[in-house]
Design a protein around this motif. Structure first.
Motif, PDB file in Angstrom:
ATOM      1  N   ALA A  82       1.986  -9.571   6.627  1.00 26.94           N
ATOM      2  CA  ALA A  82       3.386  -9.619   7.082  1.00 26.94           C
ATOM      3  C   ALA A  82       4.287  -9.597   5.843  1.00 26.94           C
ATOM      4  CB  ALA A  82       3.632 -10.886   7.897  1.00 26.94           C
ATOM      5  N   LEU A  83       5.353  -8.821   5.908  1.00 26.37           N
ATOM      6  CA  LEU A  83       6.229  -8.635   4.743  1.00 26.37           C
ATOM      7  C   LEU A  83       7.634  -9.144   5.060  1.00 26.37           C
ATOM      8  CD1 LEU A  83       5.177  -4.941   3.939  1.00 26.37           C
ATOM      9  CD2 LEU A  83       4.258  -7.024   2.917  1.00 26.37           C
ATOM     10  N   GLU A 103      13.899   0.719   3.992  1.00 26.74           N
ATOM     11  CA  GLU A 103      13.672   1.782   3.014  1.00 26.74           C
ATOM     12  C   GLU A 103      12.674   1.318   1.945  1.00 26.74           C
ATOM     13  OE1 GLU A 103      14.568   4.848   2.973  1.00 26.74           O
ATOM     14  OE2 GLU A 103      14.196   5.436   0.892  1.00 26.74           O
ATOM     15  N   PHE A 104      12.854   0.063   1.501  1.00 28.96           N
ATOM     16  CA  PHE A 104      11.908  -0.425   0.490  1.00 28.96           C
ATOM     17  C   PHE A 104      10.497  -0.483   1.069  1.00 28.96           C
ATOM     18  CE2 PHE A 104       9.318  -3.420  -1.729  1.00 28.96           C
ATOM     19  CZ  PHE A 104       9.449  -2.961  -3.027  1.00 28.96           C
ATOM     20  N   LEU A 105      10.371  -0.998   2.289  1.00 26.75           N
ATOM     21  CA  LEU A 105       9.021  -1.116   2.880  1.00 26.75           C
ATOM     22  C   LEU A 105       8.395   0.254   3.120  1.00 26.75           C
ATOM     23  CD1 LEU A 105       9.020  -4.114   5.358  1.00 26.75           C
ATOM     24  CD2 LEU A 105       8.861  -4.054   2.880  1.00 26.75           C
ATOM     25  N   ALA A 112       1.047   2.407  -0.867  1.00 25.72           N
ATOM     26  CA  ALA A 112      -0.097   1.555  -0.501  1.00 25.72           C
ATOM     27  C   ALA A 112      -0.415   1.738   0.987  1.00 25.72           C
ATOM     28  CB  ALA A 112       0.227   0.097  -0.801  1.00 25.72           C
ATOM     29  N   PRO A 113      -0.928   2.917   1.356  1.00 25.76           N
ATOM     30  CA  PRO A 113      -1.127   3.207   2.783  1.00 25.76           C
ATOM     31  C   PRO A 113      -2.185   2.330   3.448  1.00 25.76           C
ATOM     32  CG  PRO A 113      -1.965   5.001   1.395  1.00 25.76           C
ATOM     33  CD  PRO A 113      -1.272   4.045   0.489  1.00 25.76           C
ATOM     34  N   SER A 114      -3.030   1.667   2.676  1.00 22.41           N
ATOM     35  CA  SER A 114      -4.062   0.831   3.305  1.00 22.41           C
ATOM     36  C   SER A 114      -3.543  -0.555   3.688  1.00 22.41           C
ATOM     37  CB  SER A 114      -5.288   0.713   2.402  1.00 22.41           C
ATOM     38  OG  SER A 114      -4.905   0.245   1.133  1.00 22.41           O
ATOM     39  N   LEU A 115      -2.260  -0.853   3.377  1.00 23.97           N
ATOM     40  CA  LEU A 115      -1.696  -2.146   3.811  1.00 23.97           C
ATOM     41  C   LEU A 115      -1.646  -2.181   5.331  1.00 23.97           C
ATOM     42  CD1 LEU A 115       1.471  -2.987   1.649  1.00 23.97           C
ATOM     43  CD2 LEU A 115      -0.713  -4.214   1.709  1.00 23.97           C
ATOM     44  N   ASN A 116      -2.220  -3.206   5.907  1.00 24.76           N
ATOM     45  CA  ASN A 116      -2.228  -3.355   7.371  1.00 24.76           C
ATOM     46  C   ASN A 116      -1.037  -4.231   7.787  1.00 24.76           C
ATOM     47  OD1 ASN A 116      -2.911  -3.619  10.076  1.00 24.76           O
ATOM     48  ND2 ASN A 116      -4.465  -5.179   9.675  1.00 24.76           N
ATOM     49  N   VAL A 117       0.157  -3.626   7.830  1.00 20.62           N
ATOM     50  CA  VAL A 117       1.388  -4.400   8.077  1.00 20.62           C
ATOM     51  C   VAL A 117       1.528  -4.683   9.577  1.00 20.62           C
ATOM     52  CG1 VAL A 117       3.888  -4.461   7.793  1.00 20.62           C
ATOM     53  CG2 VAL A 117       2.477  -3.324   6.083  1.00 20.62           C
TER      54      VAL A 117
END
Ligand SMILES: Cc1cc2nc3c(=O)[nH]c(=O)nc-3n(C[C@H](O)[C@H](O)[C@H](O)COP(=O)(O)O)c2cc1C
Length: 171
Positions: A82-83, A103-105, A112-117
């Motif tokens: 979670a961001l 936009e930043f996220l 970092a496409p492997s981030l599971n947000v």
């Protein structure tokens, strides 16, 4: 027990207090959370879920938080992340603040496409005019940002609580 690492960056300290409040809420909800500054964080392998956040400065996270998210993305593997961003722009202009956060996220997830947000949120922060460099003090005179502590502790608590089922669907 779901082990959660809350990773944060801060320039003036107010985001550290937000991270502490998140840890408190997650622990109260039955998870096992701890906070760490992004430049000094423990190995991600020891945790099951992550919260990563930073204040926005010039529309971007403090670099150490973005670097943690990007460089550790592979090591966080498929675990939920979670961001959150803190910002002052959204105090007077919620749409512009949210656009900056999104936009930043978007840029972060591109590198970092492997981030599971599984969740993200923008919170209003703690703005002190005296912290501005002289040239931004001049800019700020034309559309002054409201000074003071605008952190919405109820919203921060509710968001932290909402992460529990995302981090541990059985709870
Ligand atoms: C020089 C400066 C630049 C800032 N730039 C932004 C910005 O681009 N967008 C925003 O929403 N807030 C901006 N802020 C507000 C900070 O994000 C906010 O005050 C934050 O809560 C500070 O967190 P910290 O105490 O953890 O460093 C800026 C503040 C300063 C002093």
């Amino acid at each position: 027990m779901t082990r959660v690492l809350v990773v944060y960056a801060t320039r003036f300290g107010s985001t550290r207090e937000v991270a502490s409040a998140m840890v408190h809420e997650l622990n109260t909800s039955g998870l096992q959370a701890q906070a760490a500054e992004a430049g000094n964080s423990p190995a991600p392998e020891n945790y099951d879920a992550f919260v990563i956040g930073s204040p926005l400065y010039g529309g971007k996270w403090i670099s150490v938080a973005g670097l943690f998210a990007a460089l550790m993305a592979e090591r966080m593997k498929e675990k939920p992340v979670a961001l959150f961003s803190m910002g002052a722009l959204s105090i007077k202009n919620p749409e512009a603040g949210l656009a900056e956060h999104k936009e930043f996220l978007k840029n972060l997830c591109e590198v970092a496409p492997s981030l599971n947000v599984v969740a993200d949120e923008l919170f209003t922060g703690y703005f002190e005019r005296s912290n501005l460099p002289w040239y931004l003090k001049i800019v700020d005179q034309f559309a002054p940002t409201p000074q003071g502590d605008h952190r919405d502790w109820v919203k921060i608590q509710k968001w932290s609580k909402s992460l529990v089922t995302k981090f541990h669907p059985a709870m």
